[in-house]
Design a protein around this motif. Structure first.
Motif, PDB file in Angstrom:
ATOM      1  N   LEU A 179       0.926  -1.409  -0.465  1.00  0.00           N
ATOM      2  CA  LEU A 179      -0.049  -0.096   0.064  1.00  0.00           C
ATOM      3  C   LEU A 179       0.877   1.606  -0.367  1.00  0.00           C
ATOM      4  O   LEU A 179       0.186   1.897  -0.780  1.00  0.00           O
ATOM      5  N   SER A 180       2.133   0.620   0.809  1.00  0.00           N
ATOM      6  CA  SER A 180       2.752   2.786   0.472  1.00  0.00           C
ATOM      7  C   SER A 180       3.753   2.426  -0.555  1.00  0.00           C
ATOM      8  O   SER A 180       3.964   4.021  -0.534  1.00  0.00           O
ATOM      9  N   GLN A 181       3.915   1.487  -1.170  1.00  0.00           N
ATOM     10  CA  GLN A 181       3.884   2.175  -2.713  1.00  0.00           C
ATOM     11  C   GLN A 181       3.279   3.152  -3.593  1.00  0.00           C
ATOM     12  O   GLN A 181       3.748   3.404  -4.157  1.00  0.00           O
ATOM     13  N   LEU A 182       1.898   2.656  -2.913  1.00  0.00           N
ATOM     14  CA  LEU A 182       1.017   4.461  -2.901  1.00  0.00           C
ATOM     15  C   LEU A 182       1.398   5.285  -3.340  1.00  0.00           C
ATOM     16  O   LEU A 182       0.416   6.552  -3.346  1.00  0.00           O
ATOM     17  N   GLY A 183       1.533   5.522  -1.804  1.00  0.00           N
ATOM     18  CA  GLY A 183       1.332   6.763  -1.055  1.00  0.00           C
ATOM     19  C   GLY A 183       1.000   6.468   0.277  1.00  0.00           C
ATOM     20  O   GLY A 183       1.423   5.390   1.294  1.00  0.00           O
ATOM     21  N   GLU A 184       1.074   7.810   1.485  1.00  0.00           N
ATOM     22  CA  GLU A 184       0.705   7.843   2.645  1.00  0.00           C
ATOM     23  C   GLU A 184      -0.446   6.157   3.415  1.00  0.00           C
ATOM     24  O   GLU A 184      -1.686   7.249   2.834  1.00  0.00           O
ATOM     25  N   ALA A 185      -0.611   5.379   3.263  1.00  0.00           N
ATOM     26  CA  ALA A 185      -1.122   4.548   3.257  1.00  0.00           C
ATOM     27  C   ALA A 185      -1.952   4.472   4.484  1.00  0.00           C
ATOM     28  O   ALA A 185      -1.409   4.966   5.523  1.00  0.00           O
ATOM     29  N   ASP A 186      -3.911   4.420   3.934  1.00  0.00           N
ATOM     30  CA  ASP A 186      -4.564   4.191   5.655  1.00  0.00           C
ATOM     31  C   ASP A 186      -5.013   3.099   5.233  1.00  0.00           C
ATOM     32  O   ASP A 186      -6.012   2.954   5.200  1.00  0.00           O
ATOM     33  N   VAL A 187      -4.065   2.134   6.491  1.00  0.00           N
ATOM     34  CA  VAL A 187      -4.371   1.093   6.506  1.00  0.00           C
ATOM     35  C   VAL A 187      -5.851   0.232   6.831  1.00  0.00           C
ATOM     36  O   VAL A 187      -6.560  -0.401   6.500  1.00  0.00           O
ATOM     37  N   SER A 188      -6.355   1.075   7.520  1.00  0.00           N
ATOM     38  CA  SER A 188      -7.448   1.278   8.350  1.00  0.00           C
ATOM     39  C   SER A 188      -9.008   1.565   7.705  1.00  0.00           C
ATOM     40  O   SER A 188      -9.721   0.226   7.528  1.00  0.00           O
TER      41      SER A 188
END
Length: 114
Positions: free
Chosen positions: A51-60
C-alpha cells in the motif's frame, strides 16, 4: 497483428488503466475505494508495504473497504460463475459462513472452464 498480439495489447492497456486509477485514488486519499476494489476482485489483501508504494497509506480505511468488497465477492451464489470465467480463487473467502459452499461451487465452475 494476430489475435494473440491484440489480446496482449488489450491486457497491457487495461492494466495500465487499473494502475493509474488506483494511483489516482491513493493521491486523493481514498484508501477505502482501493480496498473495496481489491476485495471485490477476490485478491488477497495488500500488505502495508504494498500500500505504501501508492502513497501514505491509511490501512484502517483500506481494510474497511477490503472487507466490504470481500463480502460481496464471497457470495456463494456467484462462485460457479467466477470459476467458470477462469478466475483463480486465492482462498480469500475462508472464514466466511458459506466458505465451503463457495469453494465447491467455484471448483465446479473451474473444472468446466478447463
Amino acid at each position: 497483428m494476430n489475435k494473440q498480439q491484440w489480446l496482449i495489447l488489450g491486457l497491457a492497456v487495461s492494466l495500465i488503466g487499473c494502475a493509474s486509477t488506483q494511483q489516482q485514488l491513493a493521491d486523493k486519499g481514498d484508501w477505502q475505494a482501493i480496498g473495496y476494489q481489491d476485495g471485490a476482485k477476490g485478491v488477497t489483501a495488500r500488505s502495508y508495504k504494498a500500500l505504501s508504494q501508492l502513497g501514505e497509506a491509511d490501512v484502517s480505511q483500506y481494510q474497511q473497504g477490503y472487507e466490504r468488497g470481500n463480502k460481496e465477492y464471497c457470495n456463494a451464489d456467484f462462485a460457479y460463475q467466477i470459476g467458470l470465467s477462469g478466475q483463480y480463487y486465492e482462498g480469500v473467502c475462508e472464514g466466511h459462513p458459506d466458505a465451503q459452499k463457495f469453494r465447491m461451487e467455484w471448483q465446479r465452475g473451474w473444472a468446466q472452464s478447463q
